[in-house]
Design a protein around this motif. Structure first.
Motif, short mmCIF file in Angstrom:
data_model
loop_
_atom_site.label_atom_id
_atom_site.label_comp_id
_atom_site.label_asym_id
_atom_site.label_seq_id
_atom_site.Cartn_x
_atom_site.Cartn_y
_atom_site.Cartn_z
N ILE A 75 46.71 1.04 -5.73
CA ILE A 75 48.02 0.75 -6.33
C ILE A 75 48.97 1.83 -5.84
O ILE A 75 48.61 3.02 -5.80
N VAL A 77 53.51 2.76 -5.16
CA VAL A 77 54.93 2.38 -5.18
C VAL A 77 55.65 3.35 -4.24
O VAL A 77 55.39 4.56 -4.28
N ARG A 82 59.99 4.91 -7.54
CA ARG A 82 59.08 5.38 -8.61
C ARG A 82 59.81 5.66 -9.92
O ARG A 82 61.01 5.79 -9.95
N ARG A 83 59.04 5.76 -10.98
CA ARG A 83 59.51 6.02 -12.36
C ARG A 83 60.48 4.94 -12.85
O ARG A 83 61.36 5.19 -13.66
N GLY A 85 58.92 2.04 -13.82
CA GLY A 85 57.98 1.19 -14.57
C GLY A 85 57.28 0.15 -13.71
O GLY A 85 56.59 -0.73 -14.25
N ALA A 87 54.72 0.41 -11.40
CA ALA A 87 53.26 0.48 -11.35
C ALA A 87 52.65 -0.04 -12.65
O ALA A 87 51.67 -0.78 -12.64
N ALA A 88 53.26 0.34 -13.76
CA ALA A 88 52.73 -0.11 -15.06
C ALA A 88 52.82 -1.64 -15.15
O ALA A 88 51.88 -2.30 -15.60
N ASN A 115 45.56 14.11 -8.77
CA ASN A 115 46.67 13.14 -8.79
C ASN A 115 47.25 12.97 -10.20
O ASN A 115 46.99 11.99 -10.91
N SER A 120 48.27 10.26 -15.34
CA SER A 120 49.15 10.05 -16.49
C SER A 120 49.44 8.55 -16.66
O SER A 120 49.43 8.04 -17.79
N LEU A 121 49.68 7.87 -15.55
CA LEU A 121 49.92 6.42 -15.61
C LEU A 121 48.74 5.72 -16.28
O LEU A 121 48.91 4.94 -17.23
N TYR A 122 47.54 6.00 -15.80
CA TYR A 122 46.36 5.28 -16.31
C TYR A 122 46.05 5.67 -17.75
O TYR A 122 45.82 4.81 -18.60
#
Ligand SMILES: CC(C)(COP(=O)(O)OP(=O)(O)OC[C@H]1O[C@@H](n2cnc3c(N)ncnc32)[C@H](O)[C@@H]1OP(=O)(O)O)[C@@H](O)C(=O)NCCC(=O)NCCS
Length: 154
Positions: A75, A77, A82-83, A85, A87-88, A115, A120-122
Motif C-alpha cells: 500500500i 500514496v 499524503r495525510r 486519508g 491510505a485509510a 516505518n 501509526s496508520l495500521y
C-alpha cells in the motif's frame, strides 16, 4: 479524489507509484496475478487527471486456507497526496471486500520496524495489532513487524 477498484489498466500506474514509494517492488506479472485472482481486493486512488496517486494491492492467503485470511501485499500514496486519508480509505475498501466476499477472519501484513507513518496508520487509525516480529525479513536486513487485524474481536 476518486477511489475505486483497480482494473488491469491501472496496474502500470500502481507499479509506477510503488517504484516511487517503496524499495519492495514486484514484477508486472505479480500485479496481474492479484488483479486476475482477487479483483475485488485491490483499489486505486486517482487524481482529477485520472492518474494513480495511491493504491492497495491485496490478496487472500493461499497457504493457510482453513481459516480464510486476507493479506496486504503493498500500500502506498504519492508524497504530495499524503495525510488526506487516502491510505485509510483504500485499506477500508479492501477490508470490507475481504470480509464480505471472502469471509476473511483476519488480515495480515508486514511493515518495517522503522516505518513510523505506516505503523501509526495500521495501529492507531485502522485497529491492527502487532502480532510478531520477523528478524531480517527485508532484503536489506531490516526486521518486519507482523501486524494483524481481526474482524471479530471476540
Ligand atoms: C504510510 C502511507 C501509506 C500513509 O498514507 P496516507 O494516505 O498519507 O495516510 P492517511 O492520510 O490515510 O493517514 C491515516 C492515519 O495514518 C497515520 N499516519 C499517516 N501518515 C503519518 C505520518 N507521517 N506520521 C504519523 N502518522 C501518520 C495517522 O494516524 C493518520 O491519521 P491522521 O491524519 O488523522 O492523523 C504513506 O505515508 C506512504 O505511502 N508511505 C510510503 C510507502 C509505505 O511506507 N507504505 C507502507 C508499507 S508497509
Amino acid at each position: 479524489m476518486d477511489i475505486r477498484q483497480a482494473t488491469v489498466s491501472d496496474l502500470l500506474g500502481m507499479q509506477k507509484t510503488n517504484l516511487f514509494n517503496l524499495p519492495e517492488n514486484y514484477t508486472f506479472k505479480y500485479y496481474l496475478y492479484h488483479a486476475m485472482t482477487w479483483p475485488e481486493l485491490s483499489y486505486v486512488a486517482c487524481n482529477p487527471k485520472g492518474e494513480v496517486v495511491g493504491y492497495i494491492l491485496a490478496k487472500m492467503d493461499e497457504e493457510n486456507t482453513e481459516i480464510p485470511s486476507g493479506h496486504v501485499t503493498s500500500i502506498s500514496v504519492l508524497r504530495s497526496y499524503r495525510r488526506l486519508g487516502l491510505a485509510a480509505k483504500l485499506m477500508r475498501q479492501s477490508q470490507h471486500a475481504m470480509n464480505h466476499l471472502y469471509k476473511a477472519h483476519h488480515i495480515t501484513l508486514h511493515v518495517r520496524e522503522s516505518n513510523k507513518p505506516a505503523i501509526s496508520l495500521y495501529r492507531d487509525n485502522l485497529g491492527f495489532e502487532q502480532t510478531g516480529v520477523e528478524k531480517g525479513y527485508y532484503a536489506d536486513g531490516e526486521s518486519a513487524y507482523q501486524m494483524t487485524y481481526k474482524f471479530n474481536k471476540d
